[in-house]
Design an enzyme around this catalytic site. Structure first.
Site, mmCIF file in Angstrom:
data_model
loop_
_atom_site.group_PDB
_atom_site.id
_atom_site.type_symbol
_atom_site.label_atom_id
_atom_site.label_comp_id
_atom_site.label_asym_id
_atom_site.label_seq_id
_atom_site.Cartn_x
_atom_site.Cartn_y
_atom_site.Cartn_z
ATOM 1 N N GLU A 69 21.067 6.202 -21.215
ATOM 2 C CA GLU A 69 20.874 4.863 -21.368
ATOM 3 C C GLU A 69 22.206 4.406 -22.007
ATOM 4 O OE1 GLU A 69 18.565 3.213 -20.362
ATOM 5 O OE2 GLU A 69 16.649 4.072 -20.821
ATOM 6 N N ASN A 94 19.922 -2.027 -16.712
ATOM 7 C CA ASN A 94 20.917 -1.843 -17.864
ATOM 8 C C ASN A 94 22.119 -1.273 -17.590
ATOM 9 O OD1 ASN A 94 19.705 0.244 -17.909
ATOM 10 N ND2 ASN A 94 18.855 0.168 -20.026
ATOM 11 N N HIS A 109 21.674 1.938 -16.570
ATOM 12 C CA HIS A 109 21.425 3.480 -16.643
ATOM 13 C C HIS A 109 21.298 4.159 -15.231
ATOM 14 C CE1 HIS A 109 16.670 2.999 -16.502
ATOM 15 N NE2 HIS A 109 17.203 3.731 -15.417
ATOM 16 N N ASP A 140 15.393 13.409 -13.571
ATOM 17 C CA ASP A 140 14.831 13.224 -14.758
ATOM 18 C C ASP A 140 13.499 13.218 -14.694
ATOM 19 O OD1 ASP A 140 14.493 11.120 -13.244
ATOM 20 O OD2 ASP A 140 15.936 9.601 -14.622
HETATM 21 C C1 GLP Z 1 14.128 4.778 -13.501
HETATM 22 C C2 GLP Z 1 14.621 6.020 -13.059
HETATM 23 C C3 GLP Z 1 16.205 5.868 -12.444
HETATM 24 C C4 GLP Z 1 16.102 4.647 -11.525
HETATM 25 C C5 GLP Z 1 15.556 3.430 -12.201
HETATM 26 C C6 GLP Z 1 15.807 2.309 -11.438
HETATM 27 O O1 GLP Z 1 14.298 4.373 -14.892
HETATM 28 N N1 GLP Z 1 14.785 7.125 -14.349
HETATM 29 O O2 GLP Z 1 16.431 7.209 -11.875
HETATM 30 O O3 GLP Z 1 17.393 4.490 -10.970
HETATM 31 O O4 GLP Z 1 14.437 3.667 -12.636
HETATM 32 O O5 GLP Z 1 14.437 1.987 -10.604
HETATM 33 P P1 GLP Z 1 14.112 1.250 -9.294
HETATM 34 O O6 GLP Z 1 14.716 1.791 -8.289
HETATM 35 O O7 GLP Z 1 12.928 1.081 -9.347
HETATM 36 O O8 GLP Z 1 14.779 -0.066 -9.821
#
Ligand code: GLP
Length: 244
Positions: free
Chosen positions: A143, A136, A138, A67
């Protein structure tokens, strides 16, 4: 789902890097799906070490990121393009032509999404998709209430995600409200998936992803339907996972 629980983040980083490395050794021109967020940073550091030790070579490896924020140029330190250079690409011998990250500055975002999907198809699909999970549920930026049929598309970010990701920005207002993300279908098309989760903030969502009812309200539950998923967690994130 294959669940692997390790003691701590250090062990997780090493094990995740070995799993990615074995994919590269097995198929030097493999297609990797890569992720941002804080979770995979340590894995990327371990991969850089394996590269420096001549155990893996990225010369022919092709990558696609999950993304990117809409509206941030790749020169912005909060963009995922910048993140990937800083945490991985600047330190390995990957070819620029083989790196793919959605362009959040594209004039025609719809066309950008379609072309991204075409590019994945053209190289034969993703061999191994590495990713984290949002609190959440995702995955990528898919989402809650996502359509499982989505390919790469534009996403309106959830309030929880904007709040969680604001820690990387100067203020909450600076966090982009939209992103381009591979869709659930793009992710499910990957031949293998490696999902990483660490820390207590992920304990409940990891449990729900594995044991919860498959629902678009918790996008990661769709992974229960994928034939080849490894969920790699540390003790904190895996606290509610039943043993055996
Ligand atoms: C962002 C990314 C996701 C990732 C998520 C969790 O929203 N787009 O791909 O999995 O963060 O982040 P973290 O690894 O910092 O908890």
């Amino acid at each position: 789902m294959k669940i692997i629980k390790v003691k701590d983040i250090q062990a997780l980083n090493k094990k995740a890097a070995y799993l990615v490395a074995s994919q590269i050794i097995e198929k030097p021109n493999c297609v990797l799906g890569l992720a941002t967020g804080s979770t995979p940073i340590g894995t990327y550091q371990e991969l850089i070490k394996l590269y420096n030790d001549d155990i893996i070579d990225f010369k022919e490896v092709i990558t696609f990121n999950l993304d990117e924020y809409i509206g941030l140029p790749n020169t912005n330190p909060q963009s995922y393009a910048w993140f990937m250079n800083r945490h991985l690409f600047d330190f390995i011998n990957i070819s620029d032509n083989n790196v793919h990250i959605p362009n959040g500055m594209a004039e025609d975002i719809g066309k950008e999404c379609m072309e991204y999907e075409d590019q994945i198809k053209k190289v034969g699909g993703i061999d191994l998709q590495v990713m984290g999970i949002g609190r959440n549920g995702h995955i990528g930026f898919n989402e809650p209430d996502v359509m499982f049929e989505n390919l790469t598309h534009v996403v309106e970010l959830d309030e929880q995600t904007i709040l969680d990701n604001s820690r990387f920005f100067n203020s909450l207002e600076d966090v982009p409200k939209r992103a381009i993300s591979m869709g659930i279908k793009t992710i499910m098309n990957a031949r293998k998936i490696l999902l990483l989760a660490t820390g207590e903030k992920k304990t409940e969502i990891v449990h729900e992803m594995i044991y919860g009812r498959i629902s678009s309200n918790v996008p990661a539950t769709v992974l229960q339907l994928h034939p080849n998923v490894i969920v790699l967690v540390d003790e904190a994130a895996g606290k509610l996972i039943k043993e055996g």
